[in-house]
Design a protein around this motif. Structure first.
Motif, PDB file in Angstrom:
ATOM      1  N   TYR A 185       0.839  -1.197   0.000  1.00  0.00           N
ATOM      2  CA  TYR A 185       0.000   0.000   0.000  1.00  0.00           C
ATOM      3  C   TYR A 185       0.874   1.247   0.000  1.00  0.00           C
ATOM      4  N   ASN A 186       0.378   2.305  -0.649  1.00  0.00           N
ATOM      5  CA  ASN A 186       1.099   3.578  -0.744  1.00  0.00           C
ATOM      6  C   ASN A 186       0.683   4.514   0.384  1.00  0.00           C
ATOM      7  N   LEU A 187       1.601   5.391   0.757  1.00  0.00           N
ATOM      8  CA  LEU A 187       1.324   6.470   1.703  1.00  0.00           C
ATOM      9  C   LEU A 187       1.603   7.787   0.996  1.00  0.00           C
ATOM     10  N   THR A 188       0.572   8.605   0.842  1.00  0.00           N
ATOM     11  CA  THR A 188       0.705   9.930   0.234  1.00  0.00           C
ATOM     12  C   THR A 188       0.789  10.952   1.363  1.00  0.00           C
ATOM     13  N   LEU A 189       1.775  11.843   1.268  1.00  0.00           N
ATOM     14  CA  LEU A 189       1.985  12.869   2.295  1.00  0.00           C
ATOM     15  C   LEU A 189       1.495  14.214   1.780  1.00  0.00           C
ATOM     16  N   GLU A 190       0.764  14.930   2.625  1.00  0.00           N
ATOM     17  CA  GLU A 190       0.241  16.253   2.277  1.00  0.00           C
ATOM     18  C   GLU A 190       0.431  17.196   3.458  1.00  0.00           C
ATOM     19  N   THR A 191       0.403  18.508   3.157  1.00  0.00           N
ATOM     20  CA  THR A 191       0.415  19.523   4.222  1.00  0.00           C
ATOM     21  C   THR A 191      -0.567  20.620   3.840  1.00  0.00           C
ATOM     22  N   ASP A 192      -0.767  21.550   4.760  1.00  0.00           N
ATOM     23  CA  ASP A 192      -1.594  22.730   4.476  1.00  0.00           C
ATOM     24  C   ASP A 192      -0.729  23.865   3.925  1.00  0.00           C
ATOM     25  N   ASN A 193       0.479  23.553   3.445  1.00  0.00           N
ATOM     26  CA  ASN A 193       1.451  24.485   2.846  1.00  0.00           C
ATOM     27  C   ASN A 193       2.110  25.416   3.859  1.00  0.00           C
ATOM     28  N   ASN A 194       2.023  25.099   5.141  1.00  0.00           N
ATOM     29  CA  ASN A 194       2.663  25.915   6.171  1.00  0.00           C
ATOM     30  C   ASN A 194       3.768  25.135   6.888  1.00  0.00           C
ATOM     31  N   GLY A 195       4.294  24.154   6.188  1.00  0.00           N
ATOM     32  CA  GLY A 195       5.357  23.322   6.719  1.00  0.00           C
ATOM     33  C   GLY A 195       5.574  22.152   5.783  1.00  0.00           C
ATOM     34  N   LYS A 196       6.391  21.187   6.214  1.00  0.00           N
ATOM     35  CA  LYS A 196       6.599  20.009   5.360  1.00  0.00           C
ATOM     36  C   LYS A 196       6.420  18.741   6.191  1.00  0.00           C
ATOM     37  N   LEU A 197       6.087  17.659   5.491  1.00  0.00           N
ATOM     38  CA  LEU A 197       5.874  16.360   6.118  1.00  0.00           C
ATOM     39  C   LEU A 197       6.739  15.347   5.401  1.00  0.00           C
ATOM     40  N   GLU A 198       7.507  14.571   6.182  1.00  0.00           N
ATOM     41  CA  GLU A 198       8.392  13.547   5.621  1.00  0.00           C
ATOM     42  C   GLU A 198       8.124  12.216   6.313  1.00  0.00           C
ATOM     43  N   SER A 199       8.437  11.137   5.595  1.00  0.00           N
ATOM     44  CA  SER A 199       8.271   9.785   6.122  1.00  0.00           C
ATOM     45  C   SER A 199       9.515   8.978   5.798  1.00  0.00           C
ATOM     46  N   ASN A 200       9.831   8.010   6.652  1.00  0.00           N
ATOM     47  CA  ASN A 200      10.987   7.169   6.367  1.00  0.00           C
ATOM     48  C   ASN A 200      10.676   6.130   5.287  1.00  0.00           C
ATOM     49  N   LYS A 201       9.381   5.934   4.936  1.00  0.00           N
ATOM     50  CA  LYS A 201       9.012   5.099   3.787  1.00  0.00           C
ATOM     51  C   LYS A 201       7.614   5.467   3.326  1.00  0.00           C
ATOM     52  N   ASN A 202       7.369   5.263   2.050  1.00  0.00           N
ATOM     53  CA  ASN A 202       6.092   5.651   1.457  1.00  0.00           C
ATOM     54  C   ASN A 202       5.276   4.461   0.967  1.00  0.00           C
ATOM     55  N   THR A 203       5.754   3.248   1.185  1.00  0.00           N
ATOM     56  CA  THR A 203       4.981   2.041   0.890  1.00  0.00           C
ATOM     57  C   THR A 203       5.128   1.087   2.060  1.00  0.00           C
ATOM     58  N   GLY A 204       4.103   0.260   2.262  1.00  0.00           N
ATOM     59  CA  GLY A 204       4.157  -0.711   3.346  1.00  0.00           C
ATOM     60  C   GLY A 204       3.044  -1.735   3.219  1.00  0.00           C
ATOM     61  N   TYR A 205       3.100  -2.745   4.058  1.00  0.00           N
ATOM     62  CA  TYR A 205       2.098  -3.800   4.113  1.00  0.00           C
ATOM     63  C   TYR A 205       1.074  -3.489   5.196  1.00  0.00           C
ATOM     64  N   TYR A 206       0.004  -4.253   5.226  1.00  0.00           N
ATOM     65  CA  TYR A 206      -0.990  -4.136   6.293  1.00  0.00           C
ATOM     66  C   TYR A 206      -0.291  -4.235   7.652  1.00  0.00           C
ATOM     67  N   ASN A 207      -0.594  -3.309   8.540  1.00  0.00           N
ATOM     68  CA  ASN A 207      -0.060  -3.256   9.908  1.00  0.00           C
ATOM     69  C   ASN A 207       1.416  -2.862   9.971  1.00  0.00           C
ATOM     70  N   ASP A 208       2.012  -2.495   8.844  1.00  0.00           N
ATOM     71  CA  ASP A 208       3.389  -2.012   8.801  1.00  0.00           C
ATOM     72  C   ASP A 208       3.404  -0.579   9.332  1.00  0.00           C
ATOM     73  N   THR A 209       4.566  -0.084   9.745  1.00  0.00           N
ATOM     74  CA  THR A 209       4.645   1.275  10.298  1.00  0.00           C
ATOM     75  C   THR A 209       5.678   2.124   9.558  1.00  0.00           C
ATOM     76  N   ALA A 210       5.494   3.441   9.649  1.00  0.00           N
ATOM     77  CA  ALA A 210       6.426   4.419   9.106  1.00  0.00           C
ATOM     78  C   ALA A 210       6.524   5.571  10.104  1.00  0.00           C
ATOM     79  N   SER A 211       7.716   6.153  10.220  1.00  0.00           N
ATOM     80  CA  SER A 211       7.923   7.306  11.104  1.00  0.00           C
ATOM     81  C   SER A 211       7.697   8.591  10.313  1.00  0.00           C
ATOM     82  N   LEU A 212       6.869   9.482  10.860  1.00  0.00           N
ATOM     83  CA  LEU A 212       6.582  10.756  10.214  1.00  0.00           C
ATOM     84  C   LEU A 212       7.282  11.891  10.948  1.00  0.00           C
ATOM     85  N   THR A 213       7.730  12.869  10.180  1.00  0.00           N
ATOM     86  CA  THR A 213       8.345  14.069  10.749  1.00  0.00           C
ATOM     87  C   THR A 213       7.656  15.284  10.135  1.00  0.00           C
TER      88      THR A 213
END
Length: 183
Positions: A93-121
């Motif tokens: 599954y894909n993870l799409t990152l969005e913001t309200d344009n007043n900052g940025k959002l990053e992830s250590n990965k943008n794809t994963g399996y069911y119940n998999d995790t990713a760290s967001l900053t």
């Protein structure tokens, strides 16, 4: 298996009767789901239907069959037992990152399996601070995103911080009372 033949006497003659072998279905299960067959045994020519139920996060692809020819999800017993096993796909599954344009959002990965995790900053722009996330297709706890069984979107929200009022205190009115005779 050998075919069985039984006999008995009928009007003084031996009468032979052919007893066909019962065929069996052997199911080999694997990670990703469960398969079943109805019926699990029968004689040559008996139709057997295969059924599959994928686990969360998996999709069914196909069957591996030995001892029969499969048409769709059905086969007929034909001179042998049958072994069936499934082929599953572990869905990504894909993870799409969005913001309200007043900052940025990053992830250590943008794809994963069911119940998999990713760290967001979430990093706010100048004069903004991070205020929260909205998520579809998963959940977030302490900046850790967890996938459900679909593609997902995580959006970071930021709030403006007035540099002259960084605590965000409400405005107040100062009223001065003047008394005569004071200077």
């Amino acid at each position: 298996m050998k075919h069985r033949i039984s006999h008995k006497k009928y009007n003084g003659h031996r009468v032979y009767r052919y007893i066909p072998d019962i065929r069996q279905v052997y199911l080999i299960q694997s990670i990703g789901g469960t398969i079943s067959a109805i019926p699990m045994s029968g004689y040559d020519g008996t139709d057997v239907n295969l059924y599959n139920t994928a686990d969360i996060g998996y999709s069914f692809d196909s069957y591996n069959i030995t001892g029969a020819n499969l048409t769709g999800n059905t086969f007929k017993f034909n001179n042998s037992d049958v072994t069936a096993s499934p082929n599953w796909t572990h869905n990504v599954y894909n993870l799409t990152l969005e913001t309200d344009n007043n900052g940025k959002l990053e992830s250590n990965k943008n794809t994963g399996y069911y119940n998999d995790t990713a760290s967001l900053t979430a990093t706010p722009s100048s004069n903004y601070h991070f205020s929260g996330y909205t998520v579809t297709g998963g959940s977030i706890n302490n900046n850790i995103f967890t996938w459900s069984d679909s593609n997902a979107t995580a959006k970071a929200w930021f709030k403006y911080v007035d540099p002259y009022n960084p605590l965000g205190l409400p405005p107040y009115t100062l009223r001065l009372k003047y008394k005569a005779g004071y200077s």
